[in-house]
Motif scaffolding. Structure first.
Motif, PDB file in Angstrom:
ATOM      1  N   SER A  18       0.829  -1.208   0.000  1.00  0.00           N
ATOM      2  CA  SER A  18       0.000   0.000   0.000  1.00  0.00           C
ATOM      3  C   SER A  18       0.865   1.260   0.000  1.00  0.00           C
ATOM      4  O   SER A  18       0.462   2.289  -0.551  1.00  0.00           O
ATOM      5  CB  SER A  18      -0.960  -0.005   1.179  1.00  0.00           C
ATOM      6  N   ALA A  19       2.061   1.196   0.587  1.00  0.00           N
ATOM      7  CA  ALA A  19       2.972   2.341   0.521  1.00  0.00           C
ATOM      8  C   ALA A  19       3.436   2.565  -0.913  1.00  0.00           C
ATOM      9  O   ALA A  19       3.539   3.713  -1.368  1.00  0.00           O
ATOM     10  CB  ALA A  19       4.162   2.121   1.437  1.00  0.00           C
ATOM     11  N   VAL A  20       3.703   1.484  -1.623  1.00  0.00           N
ATOM     12  CA  VAL A  20       4.045   1.617  -3.046  1.00  0.00           C
ATOM     13  C   VAL A  20       2.839   2.160  -3.808  1.00  0.00           C
ATOM     14  O   VAL A  20       2.979   2.982  -4.721  1.00  0.00           O
ATOM     15  CB  VAL A  20       4.526   0.263  -3.613  1.00  0.00           C
ATOM     16  N   GLY A  21       1.633   1.742  -3.424  1.00  0.00           N
ATOM     17  CA  GLY A  21       0.418   2.259  -4.049  1.00  0.00           C
ATOM     18  C   GLY A  21       0.256   3.753  -3.849  1.00  0.00           C
ATOM     19  O   GLY A  21      -0.253   4.454  -4.722  1.00  0.00           O
ATOM     20  N   VAL A  22       0.679   4.256  -2.686  1.00  0.00           N
ATOM     21  CA  VAL A  22       0.625   5.703  -2.444  1.00  0.00           C
ATOM     22  C   VAL A  22       1.529   6.424  -3.434  1.00  0.00           C
ATOM     23  O   VAL A  22       1.180   7.474  -3.965  1.00  0.00           O
ATOM     24  CB  VAL A  22       1.053   6.029  -0.991  1.00  0.00           C
ATOM     25  N   TYR A  30      -6.925   7.993  -4.947  1.00  0.00           N
ATOM     26  CA  TYR A  30      -6.442   6.624  -4.797  1.00  0.00           C
ATOM     27  C   TYR A  30      -5.190   6.570  -3.921  1.00  0.00           C
ATOM     28  O   TYR A  30      -4.991   5.628  -3.157  1.00  0.00           O
ATOM     29  CB  TYR A  30      -6.154   5.987  -6.156  1.00  0.00           C
ATOM     30  N   SER A  31      -4.361   7.595  -4.036  1.00  0.00           N
ATOM     31  CA  SER A  31      -3.173   7.660  -3.199  1.00  0.00           C
ATOM     32  C   SER A  31      -3.567   7.799  -1.724  1.00  0.00           C
ATOM     33  O   SER A  31      -2.987   7.147  -0.851  1.00  0.00           O
ATOM     34  CB  SER A  31      -2.308   8.840  -3.632  1.00  0.00           C
ATOM     35  N   ALA A  32      -4.551   8.632  -1.439  1.00  0.00           N
ATOM     36  CA  ALA A  32      -5.012   8.803  -0.059  1.00  0.00           C
ATOM     37  C   ALA A  32      -5.654   7.520   0.467  1.00  0.00           C
ATOM     38  O   ALA A  32      -5.465   7.153   1.628  1.00  0.00           O
ATOM     39  CB  ALA A  32      -5.990   9.965   0.034  1.00  0.00           C
ATOM     40  N   LEU A  33      -6.394   6.819  -0.376  1.00  0.00           N
ATOM     41  CA  LEU A  33      -7.000   5.561   0.054  1.00  0.00           C
ATOM     42  C   LEU A  33      -5.934   4.499   0.322  1.00  0.00           C
ATOM     43  O   LEU A  33      -6.064   3.704   1.265  1.00  0.00           O
ATOM     44  CB  LEU A  33      -8.006   5.076  -0.989  1.00  0.00           C
ATOM     45  N   SER A  34      -4.877   4.487  -0.484  1.00  0.00           N
ATOM     46  CA  SER A  34      -3.768   3.565  -0.220  1.00  0.00           C
ATOM     47  C   SER A  34      -3.070   3.917   1.090  1.00  0.00           C
ATOM     48  O   SER A  34      -2.639   3.031   1.831  1.00  0.00           O
ATOM     49  CB  SER A  34      -2.755   3.610  -1.360  1.00  0.00           C
ATOM     50  N   ILE A  36      -4.554   5.246   3.691  1.00  0.00           N
ATOM     51  CA  ILE A  36      -5.431   4.770   4.763  1.00  0.00           C
ATOM     52  C   ILE A  36      -5.197   3.279   5.000  1.00  0.00           C
ATOM     53  O   ILE A  36      -5.101   2.826   6.145  1.00  0.00           O
ATOM     54  CB  ILE A  36      -6.905   5.058   4.426  1.00  0.00           C
ATOM     55  N   LEU A  37      -5.096   2.502   3.916  1.00  0.00           N
ATOM     56  CA  LEU A  37      -4.822   1.073   4.064  1.00  0.00           C
ATOM     57  C   LEU A  37      -3.480   0.849   4.749  1.00  0.00           C
ATOM     58  O   LEU A  37      -3.344  -0.007   5.624  1.00  0.00           O
ATOM     59  CB  LEU A  37      -4.853   0.371   2.707  1.00  0.00           C
ATOM     60  N   CYS A  41      -2.819  -1.047   8.318  1.00  0.00           N
ATOM     61  CA  CYS A  41      -1.885  -2.171   8.453  1.00  0.00           C
ATOM     62  C   CYS A  41      -0.847  -1.906   9.530  1.00  0.00           C
ATOM     63  O   CYS A  41      -0.478  -2.810  10.287  1.00  0.00           O
ATOM     64  CB  CYS A  41      -1.197  -2.455   7.119  1.00  0.00           C
ATOM     65  N   VAL A  42      -0.380  -0.670   9.622  1.00  0.00           N
ATOM     66  CA  VAL A  42       0.572  -0.332  10.681  1.00  0.00           C
ATOM     67  C   VAL A  42      -0.099  -0.489  12.045  1.00  0.00           C
ATOM     68  O   VAL A  42       0.519  -0.986  13.000  1.00  0.00           O
ATOM     69  CB  VAL A  42       1.128   1.095  10.477  1.00  0.00           C
ATOM     70  N   ALA A  43      -1.360  -0.107  12.155  1.00  0.00           N
ATOM     71  CA  ALA A  43      -2.083  -0.316  13.415  1.00  0.00           C
ATOM     72  C   ALA A  43      -2.193  -1.802  13.725  1.00  0.00           C
ATOM     73  O   ALA A  43      -2.039  -2.217  14.880  1.00  0.00           O
ATOM     74  CB  ALA A  43      -3.464   0.317  13.338  1.00  0.00           C
ATOM     75  N   GLY A  44      -2.434  -2.612  12.706  1.00  0.00           N
ATOM     76  CA  GLY A  44      -2.473  -4.054  12.905  1.00  0.00           C
ATOM     77  C   GLY A  44      -1.125  -4.601  13.346  1.00  0.00           C
ATOM     78  O   GLY A  44      -1.053  -5.513  14.176  1.00  0.00           O
ATOM     79  N   LEU A  45      -0.046  -4.038  12.810  1.00  0.00           N
ATOM     80  CA  LEU A  45       1.289  -4.454  13.248  1.00  0.00           C
ATOM     81  C   LEU A  45       1.503  -4.119  14.719  1.00  0.00           C
ATOM     82  O   LEU A  45       2.075  -4.910  15.469  1.00  0.00           O
ATOM     83  CB  LEU A  45       2.361  -3.782  12.390  1.00  0.00           C
ATOM     84  N   TYR A  46       1.050  -2.944  15.131  1.00  0.00           N
ATOM     85  CA  TYR A  46       1.145  -2.595  16.549  1.00  0.00           C
ATOM     86  C   TYR A  46       0.349  -3.579  17.401  1.00  0.00           C
ATOM     87  O   TYR A  46       0.795  -3.982  18.468  1.00  0.00           O
ATOM     88  CB  TYR A  46       0.634  -1.182  16.812  1.00  0.00           C
ATOM     89  N   LEU A  47      -0.822  -3.950  16.930  1.00  0.00           N
ATOM     90  CA  LEU A  47      -1.654  -4.875  17.706  1.00  0.00           C
ATOM     91  C   LEU A  47      -1.013  -6.260  17.798  1.00  0.00           C
ATOM     92  O   LEU A  47      -1.138  -6.928  18.819  1.00  0.00           O
ATOM     93  CB  LEU A  47      -3.051  -4.961  17.099  1.00  0.00           C
ATOM     94  N   THR A  48      -0.323  -6.701  16.745  1.00  0.00           N
ATOM     95  CA  THR A  48       0.335  -8.006  16.816  1.00  0.00           C
ATOM     96  C   THR A  48       1.537  -7.985  17.757  1.00  0.00           C
ATOM     97  O   THR A  48       1.973  -9.032  18.209  1.00  0.00           O
ATOM     98  CB  THR A  48       0.807  -8.491  15.430  1.00  0.00           C
TER      99      THR A  48
END
Length: 170
Positions: A18-22, A30-34, A36-37, A41-48
């Motif tokens: 998604s960073a490459v998508g930005v 579309y860049s802003a939506l990427s 957000i994704l 994902c970074v929030a999910g990494l923090y949660l893991t």
């Protein structure tokens, strides 16, 4: 443990994609939506990594509030599509990649030279340091001056932005 590792690496791959998508999206929307994704994902990494407070704050503040503001600005500015990749000079891109490689080598030399080991955090360490209570105690005792300086800088930036916006409407 295998599910946690799989989830971590899956979220990491999606975050990088998604960073490459930005970077390569032609439309700012579309860049802003990427982005957000990527933030989700970074929030999910923090949660893991058992840093639940930081993960939830990541979702609420960045993926929620900040990206809504970014999308408002994009829509208010009425930006057109970005230039095609054929119009981009590839010299600066190659220079950037070369700089990243040199920076990685420099960081490796520093880590080896100062004998800094990168050990993963244990669940006990993350439970002790990743809670909201511990973070609040550290912010208001050990880092109180830093927090106040950041608050003053943000206040000055807000006043400046309001003054500039008021001046442009007159």
């Amino acid at each position: 443990m295998a599910l946690a590792s799989f989830t971590f690496f899956a979220l990491a791959i999606i975050a990088v994609a998604s960073a490459v998508g930005v970077l390569i999206a032609r439309s700012p929307i579309y860049s802003a939506l990427s982005l957000i994704l990527n933030l989700l994902c970074v929030a999910g990494l923090y949660l893991t990594m058992n840093a639940s407070f930081i993960g939830v704050i990541q979702i609420l503040v960045y993926a929620g509030a900040i990206m809504v503001l970014v999308l408002f600005v994009i829509m208010l500015l009425n930006l057109d599509a970005l230039p095609s990749p054929r119009d981009i000079g590839w010299g600066p891109v190659a220079g950037f990649l070369f700089g990243v490689v040199v920076l990685m080598q420099l960081l490796y030399v520093i880590l080896v030279g100062f004998d800094i080991s990168l050990e993963p955090a244990t669940p006990v360490m993350t439970a002790e340091t990743g809670s909201a209570e511990t973070l609040g105690i550290m912010l208001f005792t050990e880092y109180a001056l830093h927090l106040q300086v950041a608050a003053i800088l943000l206040l000055a930036a807000t006043i400046g932005a309001v003054m500039l916006a008021q001046r442009s409407f007159e």
